[in-house]
Design an enzyme around this catalytic site. Sequence first.
Site, PDB file in Angstrom:
ATOM      1  CB  THR A  14      -0.871  -0.033   1.272  1.00 22.06           C
ATOM      2  OG1 THR A  14      -1.825  -1.075   1.114  1.00 22.06           O
ATOM      3  CG2 THR A  14      -1.580   1.278   1.535  1.00 22.06           C
ATOM      4  N   GLY A  65     -10.533  -2.470   3.280  1.00 16.19           N
ATOM      5  CA  GLY A  65      -9.462  -2.501   4.272  1.00 16.19           C
ATOM      6  C   GLY A  65      -9.422  -1.235   5.104  1.00 16.19           C
ATOM      7  N   GLY A  89      -4.749  -4.983   7.356  1.00 16.32           N
ATOM      8  CA  GLY A  89      -5.759  -3.965   7.581  1.00 16.32           C
ATOM      9  C   GLY A  89      -6.726  -4.187   8.733  1.00 16.32           C
ATOM     10  CB  THR A 135       1.229   0.224   4.743  1.00 14.72           C
ATOM     11  OG1 THR A 135       1.168  -0.955   3.916  1.00 14.72           O
ATOM     12  CG2 THR A 135       2.618   0.304   5.362  1.00 14.72           C
TER      13      THR A 135
HETATM   14  N1  ASP Z   1      -3.684  -2.176   4.755  1.00 14.91           N
HETATM   15  C1  ASP Z   1      -4.044  -2.679   3.455  1.00 14.91           C
HETATM   16  C2  ASP Z   1      -5.338  -3.429   3.562  1.00 14.91           C
HETATM   17  O1  ASP Z   1      -5.503  -4.191   4.489  1.00 14.91           O
HETATM   18  C3  ASP Z   1      -3.022  -3.562   2.861  1.00 14.91           C
HETATM   19  C4  ASP Z   1      -1.620  -3.040   2.864  1.00 14.91           C
HETATM   20  O2  ASP Z   1      -1.289  -2.116   3.591  1.00 14.91           O
HETATM   21  O3  ASP Z   1      -0.825  -3.554   2.096  1.00 14.91           O
HETATM   22  O4  ASP Z   1      -6.149  -3.298   2.689  1.00 14.91           O
END
Ligand code: ASP
Length: 312
Positions: A177, A207, A231, A228
């Site tokens: 992310t 997310g 999530g 990030t």
């Molecule tokens: N936080 C993001 C989600 O869960 C994923 C990520 O940070 O890569 O959608």
Amino acid sequence: MPTNPVLVVHGGAWAIPDDMVEAHLNGVRNAAAAGWGSLERGGSALDAVEEAIVVMEDDETFDAGRGSFLNRDGKVQLDAFIMDGATLRGGGVGCVERLRNPVRAARKILSESPHVYFVAEGAERFAAEYGIALCRNEELVIPREIERLREYQAQESKSGNDLFAPQILNDMLSHDTVGAVALDRQGNIAASTSTGGTLNKAPGRLGDSSLIGCGCYADNLSAAASTTGWGEPIMKLVLAKWAADRVESGSLPEWVAKEAMNYLKQRLDGHGGIILLDAQGRFGIAHNTPRMAWALQTMKKQEAGITAKGST
Ligand code: ASP
């Protein structure tokens, strides 16, 4: 008196493999250059985070825009949020399938709509009404991700669909992310986060990234934050707001960022990374994952790194 601008971006926090380090570094550097260029031209913090995010959405290295992880049905489904610390206005899109740059739509929501969120088809319709071109979902899908999903699903069926996936599945997960926080010459801060979510997610799963106060938050009185990582734990802890509140209570962003990662780990065994910036230009970058990609630009220095756990 004008404030000295600051910009921090991240390009995910996970066990970034050695052969992907260079691409991540280039990606965050390019994003920081775009955001900084905007600040130098007198752009707002909001403009800067938007421009930085667009660069990373356009870069297939990251899990945002084209090249994002695929959901269980083999589709790209994107979430993004942008927030203005001066006015607390925010704009978010969730589960969009036909936008190359979801952050552009999020910005339009922030500036043109009395609402804060639009999801799925409604978000795409809103974007189109404001002149943002729609694409086909297939244009966002790249061969690397088709292969990644195929491998993941093969492993998953071998492991008997165990929801609490064994290590082999966890090892295949990355958190690419993207996020940005900025402080402009007027002393205003802003934040934005954009993602394709998690690999093999159920269609319609939203997310933390686009949820206000979870994956993103900005308030001039406290801090701008972008997270990030995995999530679900992040959203359960409303982590971006948790961190901003601590800055408002007087703690330094550098310390709060580390505390937020400890809290995530200790409270819910979560993992991820965070960037945090206050209106005085003090910032923090922290993660509890093996590595994190980030870049920083101030009047004095320009830095980018793939830090190892415990080194930020
Ligand atoms: N936080 C993001 C989600 O869960 C994923 C990520 O940070 O890569 O959608």
